[in-house]
Design a protein around this motif. Structure first.
Motif, PDB file in Angstrom:
ATOM      1  N   GLU A 297      -3.341   1.678  -3.969  1.00 40.70           N
ATOM      2  CA  GLU A 297      -3.709   2.856  -3.183  1.00 40.70           C
ATOM      3  C   GLU A 297      -5.222   2.934  -3.101  1.00 40.70           C
ATOM      4  O   GLU A 297      -5.917   2.799  -4.109  1.00 40.70           O
ATOM      5  CB  GLU A 297      -3.145   4.131  -3.810  1.00 40.70           C
TER       6      GLU A 297
ATOM      7  N   GLU B 119       0.842  -1.197   0.000  1.00 39.98           N
ATOM      8  CA  GLU B 119       0.000   0.000   0.000  1.00 39.98           C
ATOM      9  C   GLU B 119       0.877   1.247   0.000  1.00 39.98           C
ATOM     10  O   GLU B 119       1.824   1.360   0.788  1.00 39.98           O
ATOM     11  CB  GLU B 119      -0.933   0.027   1.209  1.00 39.98           C
TER      12      GLU B 119
ATOM     13  N   GLN C 164       1.015   5.787  -0.877  1.00 45.91           N
ATOM     14  CA  GLN C 164       0.260   7.038  -0.947  1.00 45.91           C
ATOM     15  C   GLN C 164       0.953   7.960  -1.946  1.00 45.91           C
ATOM     16  O   GLN C 164       2.152   8.206  -1.845  1.00 45.91           O
ATOM     17  CB  GLN C 164       0.183   7.706   0.425  1.00 45.91           C
TER      18      GLN C 164
END
Length: 492
Positions: free
Chosen positions: A245, A193, A195
Motif C-alpha cells: 500500500e 496493491e 487499500q
C-alpha cells in the motif's frame, strides 16, 4: 500597510479595471472554448516539419513575459511542457486584437493560433494569427514586485511557487515518477496493491502519537492512521501472500526537516519471506527506481556523493562499536550499560533495559554518520514490539533500518506471528503507555485474534516515500517534496 502591500493593491486595482473593461467590450475573460492542437513541447519537437508545411497550430499557456516594440510585440508563453516565444504584428492581427494583446498581463492564460518561424537569433517563434484570452489574472506574480524568496510563503502559496520556480515543478514531476516506479516494480514482482482504512478504532502499527477524531453516527472515537501495518498483516492471515500500500499516515508530532504530520509511506508484506529477503528487495527496488528516474546510481545529496551501487550491512552493536567505540557485547547487566551512558553524558532516565540504552547510543551518536546506503540489523526487542526475535539471540530481533545520508529511509523485519509473544509485548507497551509514554502501542485484541488463526511467516517493509524523494531530488527539507506541507496559521 507596507510599501510592498501598497504596490500590490495598486496593481490588483489596475487589473480589476482591465477586467471590467474587457467585460464592457464584450470579451469573455474566462473563456473555455479554445481547443489546442499541440503542447509547446510538441511544437518545438516538430518545428522543421511544421514550419516547412506552414501548418497552423493552436497552443495554450500562461504569459510569462511581454515585450512591446510599438507596432510589433513579443511574449513568452509557458505550459507544463515547455516555453515558446510569441510574435504579434499590428497589421497582421488587426488593431483591436493587437491592443488587446499588448494590454495583457503576466500571468494571463491565452490560446494562440499561428505558424512557426525561426528568428535571426535562432529562436523558434510562433507568429500569431489569432489569439483568445482564456483567464484574466487578477493578482501579479511575486517576481513582479518583491520576488518569492520567503520559504514559508513558498510552501503556503505552492501554486505560485510552481509558477515562478520551474525547478520546484520538476521536483514534483520526479516525485510522481518515483512513486510510479515503485508501484511498477512491485507489480512486476506479483505484489497486489490494496487499500486499508485511514480511520482506526485502535492506533497501532508504529510508536507514535495519533490524531483523534469522532464518528457521530457510531458515537466512537477513531484514530487517524499512524501506519497500515496491522491491517496489511490481517490480509496475510486471510491468504494474500504479497501485498503493498502506498498511502498517507498521520502522526500528531512536531515539524522538522524530516517530519511532517501527514506523510506518505510504502508498506509491503510478503508471506514465506524473512527480513533478509526484504533487505534484498529494498536494495533492488531503490536501485531500480533511481536508475529509471535519474538514469544514474551515483547521486549528489546536499554535500554528499551517494553511491547507490555500494550497500553496507552491520548490526546495531557493530555500528555502535565502530562509530562510538563502545562494545555492548561485553555488557552483561543494566548497571554496566548505564555506566557507559554516563561516560558519554547520555540521558537514560526513562530507559529500563540494556536494549533501550543501546538504541539510545545508536540514535544519538551513529545515525547521522551513516552516509552511504547502510542496513542496520538486529534491533533490541524492547524497541521492536512487532518484530520476530532472532533465534540465536532472543534479546534482539530480525529487523533492519536503512540509512542514507544520515536519514532513516526504511524500516523492516521478519514479522512476529506468534500470538502469545505478540500479546505479551502489547501488554508491556500498555504498561509503558500507562507510565506516560504516549507513543507506546495500544492493545489490539482483534489483531491478536487474527494471529491466532495463523499468519504465515513473513517479512514486512515500510519506506518513507517523502524521504526517498528528498534523496533522489536532492531536497534538503521534507517540505520541499510535499505539495502542501502543514504550517502554522498565517495569523500566528
Amino acid at each position: 500597510m507596507t510599501e510592498q502591500e501598497m504596490d500590490l493593491n495598486e496593481l490588483m486595482i489596475e487589473r480589476r479595471k482591465k477586467l471590467e473593461n474587457l467585460k464592457e467590450a464584450g470579451i469573455e475573460p474566462y473563456s473555455n472554448d479554445f481547443i489546442r492542437t499541440h503542447s509547446i513541447a510538441e511544437v518545438l519537437g516538430n518545428f522543421e516539419e511544421l514550419e516547412a508545411e506552414e501548418k497552423e497550430v493552436k497552443i495554450a499557456g500562461r504569459v510569462m513575459a511581454l515585450r512591446d516594440h510599438g507596432k510589433s510585440s513579443f511574449a513568452d508563453l509557458v505550459d507544463l511542457s515547455e516555453k515558446i516565444q510569441l510574435y504579434a504584428k499590428k497589421n497582421e492581427v488587426g488593431e483591436k486584437a493587437y491592443d488587446l494583446f499588448t494590454d495583457l498581463n503576466i500571468g494571463d492564460h491565452i490560446g494562440v493560433e499561428g505558424t512557426l518561424f525561426e528568428t535571426g537569433r535562432g529562436e523558434i517563434t510562433l507568429r500569431i494569427k489569432e489569439f483568445k484570452l482564456l483567464t484574466k489574472s487578477l493578482r501579479p506574480l511575486p517576481e513582479k514586485w518583491h520576488g518569492l524568496k520567503d520559504v514559508e510563503l513558498r510552501y503556503r502559496q505552492r501554486y505560485v511557487d510552481l509558477i515562478v520556480n520551474p525547478d520546484v515543478k520538476q521536483t514534483f514531476i520526479l516525485r510522481s515518477r518515483i512513486i510510479h516506479g515503485m508501484r511498477q516494480y512491485l507489480e512486476q514482482k506479483d505484489f497486489l496493491e490494496v487499500q486499508t482504512p485511514l480511520m482506526h478504532p485502535i492506533a497501532g502499527g508504529a510508536a507514535a502519537n495519533p490524531f483523534i477524531t469522532h464518528h457521530n453516527a457510531l458515537d466512537i472515537d477513531l484514530y487517524l492512521r499512524i501506519a497500515p501495518e496491522l491491517y496489511l498483516k490481517r490480509l496475510l492471515v486471510g491468504g494474500f501472500e504479497k501485498v503493498f500500500e502506498i498511502g498517507k499516515n498521520m502522526r500528531n508530532e512536531g515539524l522538522s526537516r524530516r517530519h511532517n504530520p501527514e506523510f506518505t509511506t510504502l508498506e509491503l508484506y510478503q508471506a514465506y519471506a524473512d527480513y533478509e529477503d526484504i533487505m534484498n528487495t529494498t536494495e533492488e527496488l531503490i536501485k531500480t527506481v533511481a536508475k529509471n528516474v535519474l538514469d544514474d546510481l551515483e547521486i549528489k545529496y546536499n554535500d554528499h556523493e551517494i553511491n547507490l551501487n555500494n550497500w553496507t550491512r552491520m548490526t546495531m552493536i557493530e555500528a555502535v562499536k565502530e562509530h562510538v567505540g563502545v562494545d555492548f557485547n561485553n555488557v552483561s547487566n543494566l548497571d554496566e550499560a548505564k555506566s557507559l551512558a554516563d561516560e558519554k553524558h547520555l540521558d537514560y532516565e526513562s530507559k529500563t533495559s540494556i536494549g533501550e540504552i543501546i538504541n539510545e547510543f545508536f540514535e544519538e551518536f551513529v545515525e547521522e554518520k551513516l552516509i552511504q546506503p547502510t542496513f542496520i540489523t538486529q534491533y533490541p526487542v524492547e524497541v521492536s514490539p512487532l518484530a520476530k526475535r532472532n533465534p540465536d539471540n532472543p534479546a534482539f530481533t530480525d529487523r533492519f533500518e536503512l540509512f542514507i545520508a544520515g536519514d532513516e529511509i526504511a524500516n523492516a523485519f521478519s514479522e512476529l506471528n506468534d500470538p502469545i509473544d505478540q500479546k505479551e509485548r502489547f501488554e508491556q507497551q500498555v504498561e509503558q503507555r500507562e507510565a506516560g509514554d504516549d507513543e507506546a502501542h495500544m492493545m489490539d485484541q482483534d489483531f491478536i485474534r487474527a494471529l491466532e488463526y495463523g499468519m504465515p511467516p513473513a517479512g514486512g517493509l515500510g519506506i518513507g516515500v517523502d524521504r526517498l524523494v528528498m534523496l533522489l531530488t536532492s531536497s534538503e527539507s521534507i517540505r520541499e517534496v510535499i505539495l502542501f506541507p502543514h504550517l502554522r496559521s498565517e495569523n500566528q
